[in-house]
Design an enzyme around this catalytic site. Structure first.
Site, PDB file in Angstrom:
ATOM      1  N   SER A 112       0.844  -1.197   0.000  1.00  0.00           N
ATOM      2  CA  SER A 112       0.000   0.000   0.000  1.00  0.00           C
ATOM      3  C   SER A 112       0.881   1.250   0.000  1.00  0.00           C
ATOM      4  CB  SER A 112      -0.966  -0.046   1.187  1.00  0.00           C
ATOM      5  OG  SER A 112      -2.019   0.865   1.031  1.00  0.00           O
ATOM      6  N   ASP A 259      -8.961  -5.674  -5.194  1.00  0.00           N
ATOM      7  CA  ASP A 259      -8.513  -4.596  -4.301  1.00  0.00           C
ATOM      8  C   ASP A 259      -9.510  -3.431  -4.346  1.00  0.00           C
ATOM      9  OD1 ASP A 259      -7.173  -2.430  -3.026  1.00  0.00           O
ATOM     10  OD2 ASP A 259      -5.250  -3.340  -3.515  1.00  0.00           O
ATOM     11  N   HIS A 287      -7.450  -5.866  -0.311  1.00  0.00           N
ATOM     12  CA  HIS A 287      -6.417  -4.943   0.154  1.00  0.00           C
ATOM     13  C   HIS A 287      -5.964  -5.332   1.560  1.00  0.00           C
ATOM     14  CE1 HIS A 287      -4.127  -1.272  -0.503  1.00  0.00           C
ATOM     15  NE2 HIS A 287      -4.371  -0.925   0.743  1.00  0.00           N
TER      16      HIS A 287
END
Length: 308
Positions: A112, A259, A287
């Site tokens: 991320s 995601d 995610h």
């Protein structure tokens, strides 16, 4: 379960200095083995890199480092109004961790926001990077705040821009902010809906796995609200996606097909911006880093880092 626990390597914890800040860090494996630095995402602690993933990397012959970003876990917290910082400062923290452990060059793996941080280091400090792995991330220089603001205002993305987080995730984000005064059960009640959305609807969802992770986060946090400063640091901007053309390190872009934070177009744009980058899409991954995929993620990272 007991057998798995026995295989988790014992970490060597220490605090490292990053300017005026002290950062918690942990080392696993043979100090003479090739180093893999795991860089977590925004508002996330270093221990959110699963122990099972760490074990597999160590068993694969890697020295593994993970750490708490500033404003998370056991690392120092910052008065952001008095001492604002940027994504560039957070990237410098990663270098401070490498310096403290005597690592000249490392394989950098970022999830991320951590993916953005390692991309930045690939541009600004190529001499410190053996390989890059950008996991569940987006291209350096993406104005996520602008994407989110337009989506919340009901406006479509600008032509040519990347897609925003899904509407379901945006709605969940604003209702799951941690209360700094909450007890453990109140904290868990607030946070669990977020993990349900981040996980996605394809892979089996193990709620107890995420509850156990959040219990660990709660127990280690100095200030449950301090990690929100990462949002302000990210809004500072200053980088450009075009700068990724300068990346020389072999690059792997790992991303989930489900995601909700950074839809797959973000991974495609990252891979397109970095010369020679290899894109691997993981079917069903959202995610998060579910333990069921520890083996798959470790396999991809080990294969990629073995090339150098």
């Amino acid at each position: 379960m007991q057998e798995n626990k026995s295989k988790i390597p014992t970490g060597r914890e220490r605090f490292v200095q990053a300017g005026a800040l002290r950062l918690w860090a942990e080392e696993f494996g043979d100090p003479d083995a090739p180093a893999v630095l795991l860089v977590m995402g925004a508002q996330a602690q270093g221990v959110q890199w699963n122990d099972g993933l760490v074990r597999r990397l160590v068993d694969g012959g890697r020295r593994v480092l993970r750490y708490d970003h500033r404003d998370t876990g056991r690392s120092d917290t910052v008065d952001f109004a008095a001492h604002p910082y940027t994504v560039a400062d957070m990237a410098s923290d990663a270098l401070a961790v490498l310096d403290a452990f005597g690592v000249a060059r490392a394989h950098l793996v970022g999830a991320s926001l951590g993916g953005v941080l390692v991309q930045r280091l690939g541009v600004t400090h190529p001499d410190r990077v053996l390989t890059l792995t950008s996991l569940s991330s987006q291209p350096l220089g993406t104005d996520t705040a602008a994407l989110v603001q337009r989506a919340l205002a009901g406006e479509p993305p600008l032509p040519g821009s990347l897609p925003p987080p899904t509407p379901q995730l945006l709605a969940t984000l604003v209702t799951t902010l941690p209360d700094p005064d909450a007890d453990l059960e109140g904290y868990l009640t607030t946070r669990m809906p977020l993990w349900r959305v981040l996980h996605g609807d394809v892979l089996p969802y193990d709620e107890e796995e995420y509850r156990a992770m959040e219990r660990r986060v709660y127990a280690r946090a100095r200030d449950l609200r301090a990690p929100l400063n990462h949002t302000f640091a990210g809004a500072a901007g200053g980088d450009s996606t075009e700068s990724l053309a300068a990346v020389q390190a072999p690059t792997l872009v790992l991303h989930g097909t489900e995601d909700p934070m950074f839809p797959p177009a973000h991974a495609e744009a990252t891979a397109a911006a970095i010369p020679g980058a290899r894109l691997v899409m993981i079917e069903g991954l959202g995610h998060t880093l579910p333990t069921a995929l520890d083996g798959r993620l470790a396999e991809e990272i080990l294969r990629h880092t073995a090339a150098v």
